[in-house]
Design a protein around this motif. Sequence first.
Motif, PDB file in Angstrom:
ATOM      1  N   GLU A   1       0.824  -1.200   0.000  1.00 31.42           N
ATOM      2  CA  GLU A   1       0.000   0.000   0.000  1.00 31.42           C
ATOM      3  C   GLU A   1       0.859   1.250   0.000  1.00 31.42           C
ATOM      4  O   GLU A   1       1.867   1.326   0.694  1.00 31.42           O
ATOM      5  CB  GLU A   1      -0.914   0.019   1.242  1.00 31.42           C
ATOM      6  N   LEU A   2       0.454   2.233  -0.795  1.00 32.90           N
ATOM      7  CA  LEU A   2       1.133   3.524  -0.849  1.00 32.90           C
ATOM      8  C   LEU A   2       0.139   4.582  -0.371  1.00 32.90           C
ATOM      9  O   LEU A   2      -0.512   5.251  -1.152  1.00 32.90           O
ATOM     10  CB  LEU A   2       1.608   3.831  -2.272  1.00 32.90           C
ATOM     11  N   ASP A   3       0.017   4.683   0.933  1.00 31.50           N
ATOM     12  CA  ASP A   3      -0.990   5.573   1.486  1.00 31.50           C
ATOM     13  C   ASP A   3      -0.552   7.017   1.389  1.00 31.50           C
ATOM     14  O   ASP A   3       0.618   7.340   1.552  1.00 31.50           O
ATOM     15  CB  ASP A   3      -1.253   5.238   2.958  1.00 31.50           C
ATOM     16  N   SER A   4      -1.491   7.890   1.150  1.00 34.95           N
ATOM     17  CA  SER A   4      -1.195   9.312   1.160  1.00 34.95           C
ATOM     18  C   SER A   4      -1.125   9.770   2.605  1.00 34.95           C
ATOM     19  O   SER A   4      -2.061   9.558   3.377  1.00 34.95           O
ATOM     20  CB  SER A   4      -2.286  10.098   0.422  1.00 34.95           C
ATOM     21  N   ALA A   5      -0.010  10.337   2.968  1.00 37.66           N
ATOM     22  CA  ALA A   5       0.172  10.757   4.352  1.00 37.66           C
ATOM     23  C   ALA A   5      -0.148  12.237   4.500  1.00 37.66           C
ATOM     24  O   ALA A   5       0.114  13.036   3.617  1.00 37.66           O
ATOM     25  CB  ALA A   5       1.618  10.489   4.787  1.00 37.66           C
ATOM     26  N   GLU A   6      -0.732  12.572   5.638  1.00 37.76           N
ATOM     27  CA  GLU A   6      -0.957  13.976   5.926  1.00 37.76           C
ATOM     28  C   GLU A   6       0.407  14.643   6.100  1.00 37.76           C
ATOM     29  O   GLU A   6       1.342  14.051   6.630  1.00 37.76           O
ATOM     30  CB  GLU A   6      -1.777  14.119   7.218  1.00 37.76           C
ATOM     31  N   LYS A   7       0.516  15.870   5.670  1.00 41.24           N
ATOM     32  CA  LYS A   7       1.786  16.563   5.793  1.00 41.24           C
ATOM     33  C   LYS A   7       2.051  16.868   7.260  1.00 41.24           C
ATOM     34  O   LYS A   7       1.309  17.617   7.892  1.00 41.24           O
ATOM     35  CB  LYS A   7       1.764  17.864   4.978  1.00 41.24           C
ATOM     36  N   PRO A   8       3.075  16.265   7.843  1.00 42.21           N
ATOM     37  CA  PRO A   8       3.304  16.443   9.274  1.00 42.21           C
ATOM     38  C   PRO A   8       3.934  17.797   9.578  1.00 42.21           C
ATOM     39  O   PRO A   8       4.496  18.458   8.702  1.00 42.21           O
ATOM     40  CB  PRO A   8       4.281  15.306   9.602  1.00 42.21           C
ATOM     41  N   GLU A   9       3.826  18.191  10.829  1.00 39.61           N
ATOM     42  CA  GLU A   9       4.492  19.417  11.256  1.00 39.61           C
ATOM     43  C   GLU A   9       6.000  19.176  11.282  1.00 39.61           C
ATOM     44  O   GLU A   9       6.473  18.058  11.484  1.00 39.61           O
ATOM     45  CB  GLU A   9       3.999  19.825  12.645  1.00 39.61           C
ATOM     46  N   LEU A  10       6.753  20.254  11.096  1.00 38.16           N
ATOM     47  CA  LEU A  10       8.210  20.133  11.087  1.00 38.16           C
ATOM     48  C   LEU A  10       8.718  19.725  12.463  1.00 38.16           C
ATOM     49  O   LEU A  10       8.262  20.236  13.490  1.00 38.16           O
ATOM     50  CB  LEU A  10       8.854  21.457  10.668  1.00 38.16           C
ATOM     51  N   THR A  11       9.676  18.812  12.474  1.00 38.04           N
ATOM     52  CA  THR A  11      10.329  18.437  13.724  1.00 38.04           C
ATOM     53  C   THR A  11      11.357  19.502  14.096  1.00 38.04           C
ATOM     54  O   THR A  11      11.656  20.405  13.299  1.00 38.04           O
ATOM     55  CB  THR A  11      11.030  17.079  13.571  1.00 38.04           C
ATOM     56  N   ALA A  12      11.922  19.382  15.290  1.00 38.03           N
ATOM     57  CA  ALA A  12      12.940  20.342  15.735  1.00 38.03           C
ATOM     58  C   ALA A  12      14.147  20.313  14.800  1.00 38.03           C
ATOM     59  O   ALA A  12      14.702  21.368  14.451  1.00 38.03           O
ATOM     60  CB  ALA A  12      13.357  20.026  17.171  1.00 38.03           C
ATOM     61  N   ASP A  13      14.565  19.107  14.373  1.00 34.48           N
ATOM     62  CA  ASP A  13      15.708  18.988  13.462  1.00 34.48           C
ATOM     63  C   ASP A  13      15.397  19.609  12.106  1.00 34.48           C
ATOM     64  O   ASP A  13      16.256  20.254  11.488  1.00 34.48           O
ATOM     65  CB  ASP A  13      16.088  17.513  13.273  1.00 34.48           C
ATOM     66  N   GLU A  14      14.165  19.428  11.631  1.00 36.45           N
ATOM     67  CA  GLU A  14      13.787  19.995  10.332  1.00 36.45           C
ATOM     68  C   GLU A  14      13.737  21.524  10.394  1.00 36.45           C
ATOM     69  O   GLU A  14      14.147  22.205   9.448  1.00 36.45           O
ATOM     70  CB  GLU A  14      12.436  19.425   9.904  1.00 36.45           C
ATOM     71  N   LYS A  15      13.260  22.057  11.497  1.00 38.06           N
ATOM     72  CA  LYS A  15      13.247  23.514  11.672  1.00 38.06           C
ATOM     73  C   LYS A  15      14.677  24.061  11.720  1.00 38.06           C
ATOM     74  O   LYS A  15      14.975  25.107  11.133  1.00 38.06           O
ATOM     75  CB  LYS A  15      12.501  23.889  12.952  1.00 38.06           C
ATOM     76  N   LEU A  16      15.564  23.340  12.422  1.00 39.08           N
ATOM     77  CA  LEU A  16      16.962  23.764  12.498  1.00 39.08           C
ATOM     78  C   LEU A  16      17.594  23.740  11.108  1.00 39.08           C
ATOM     79  O   LEU A  16      18.344  24.668  10.741  1.00 39.08           O
ATOM     80  CB  LEU A  16      17.730  22.830  13.441  1.00 39.08           C
TER      81      LEU A  16
END
Length: 652
Positions: A153-168
């Motif tokens: 299955e290739l489920d469409s994922a909700e766009k998650p909020e940015l993690t602390a590492d992603e924000k950095l």
Amino acid sequence: MMKLHKTPVRGSATGLQSMKTSINSMVQCELQSRFDTDFNLNINAFVLPTRVTSELPSQTLTKTHHAWQHLNGLDLADPNYHQPGRVDMLLGVKVYAQILLNGLIKGPPGSPCTQITSLGWIVFGDAEGNSSKNIIVMHHKLDLNLLVKNMWELDSAEKPELTADEKLCETIYANTTTRTKEGRYIVRLPTRTEKIKPTEGQTKDIALRRFKQLERKFEKDEEFKKEYTKVIEEYTTLKHIEEVPDTEIDAPSVYLPHLAVIRNDKDTSKVRAVFDASSKGINNISLNEELLVGPQLQEDLRNIIMRWRMKKICFVADIQKMYRQILVTKQDADLQRILWRKCAADPIKEYRLLRVTFGTASAPYLAVKTLQRYAEDEGKHHPVAAKTIKEDFYMDDLISGQDNTEDAVDVAKNIANILKNGGFNLQKWSSNSTSFLKQFPPDERNSNVNMAINLDGTVRALGITWNMGEDSFQYKLELPRQPITNTKRNILAEMQKLFDPLGWLAPSIIQAKMLIQKLWLHRSSWDDEVEPEIKKEWLNIRHNFENLKDVNIPRWLHITKLRLDQTTIHGFSDASTKAYAAVAYLREETEEGEIKTNIVAAKVRVSPVKPVSLPRLELCGAALLAKLLKQIREAMRIPESQVFAWTDSTIG
């Protein structure tokens, strides 16, 4: 503690009395020997939430190898085997077979035996006078059923909020990125800390050992050496690499081992250099572990394909050497040093890579982020082109179009000019319009009639291709030769190679999924011949797959911007005791008043093994449809008022 990158999985490990422990992640690591410097083995290891087992041995042995003469002078894999210690990793029998060497020493009765392996001599057997009433079970059985249950299955994922590492990562890019006078961007490698530990890991020694392994391969294959040398010389010619000056040799640095990847599916160069930024130093830390990977910046490929089908005149192109068009700062170039010499008689020289490098964890983020930055900085006077760059790129592939040839050429030329200002060159143009292609020089066009559409770079037995001449999607089938024995493992291996991202083949593939579920219910062993009726059913399904080559899906959905208000999406859901599904169609009224309908996407699920009421399955189908329609509406930018959901369920 090892800071390995974890990949999410679902499974369980079963031990004594069928006691189960859940498994939620897997890591990749390299097994090395303290004695054999040429030995290294890449393995996948499942991560347990608790220790593998208790300390071994359970108590200190009173007798050691010093008392057993047949063990004296041997390089033991674990010199402290006689003292209780923690077990960090349990190797499976497949790994054991790969490290096993010829050499077994048996001692007198009451003493252990020893076996030579690539890791050193291992000690096992009885040790007289060291008896214990405690029995420790070192067997774990992996529940592969859970690990593969959702793999199709290739489920469409909700766009998650940015993690602390992603924000950095985003902050570092915004605060440190600059441009040269020529327009190229210069980026920093985003790291979690300013001072990183791989510079202290003596990575040069490891890179040297790996380079000498590469040279031994060169000795066996002169043609391979010639092709790989061309790759490195191209880096030098294009000034993507430079020799490290003697005055800077001692600067803090990381040396990356490099190896060749041979791609037989490529039309041009089949040999590519890959730089191993996951290689660990003696402090057991790699450069990739210190790099931030950044957030997901581009949309799902399925969304891009759905939007692409809305363009009457479509075009496709890719960026030539995308990563290598972006400079890294001088200090970060020292984190990308390599060792090289053209001839074994020459001294080994030290080089550093000056561009974003394939193999580093942050490279995909830096490339895509810079691409989108170009659109912001250079696209002010061409808003349509800038919007296209942001929305219609999947990594380095441009997949877009317009309602007519004139607009398509205009947008494509503007995109090419915008990206050229930053050093990005678009190549291999493809289109369903010969008038469009004539606007580009022959050497910039793609000569292939069919273009493969791939989600993750995996070679698939069944894949989608776009036929430019017919402007339609077709399926390419390359099933392996039918095995002599049909086992659960073989069937599953062929199943996971079927690539159907938008569910157009759901009616065919669901039959195979139900067969896999039936295998689970039969408690079939992974490597035993399946029962005759299941074998017959599988062979029939496999034979019918041959007909998938005849499936032809029109690319264009007969939509134009001017008549978008005449477009509606209609979704349908249904369920049975065996499966439930959702499918969506686009309905379009043409200028001539003709009604056109085409499938957009579908999803299907096998009903749970545990009996569930039909009303509940109908609700599952409706929920599946709601998610599918949400993804389609957002991908195709269609107003919610023009989306309709239908079900034949009469249950209140």
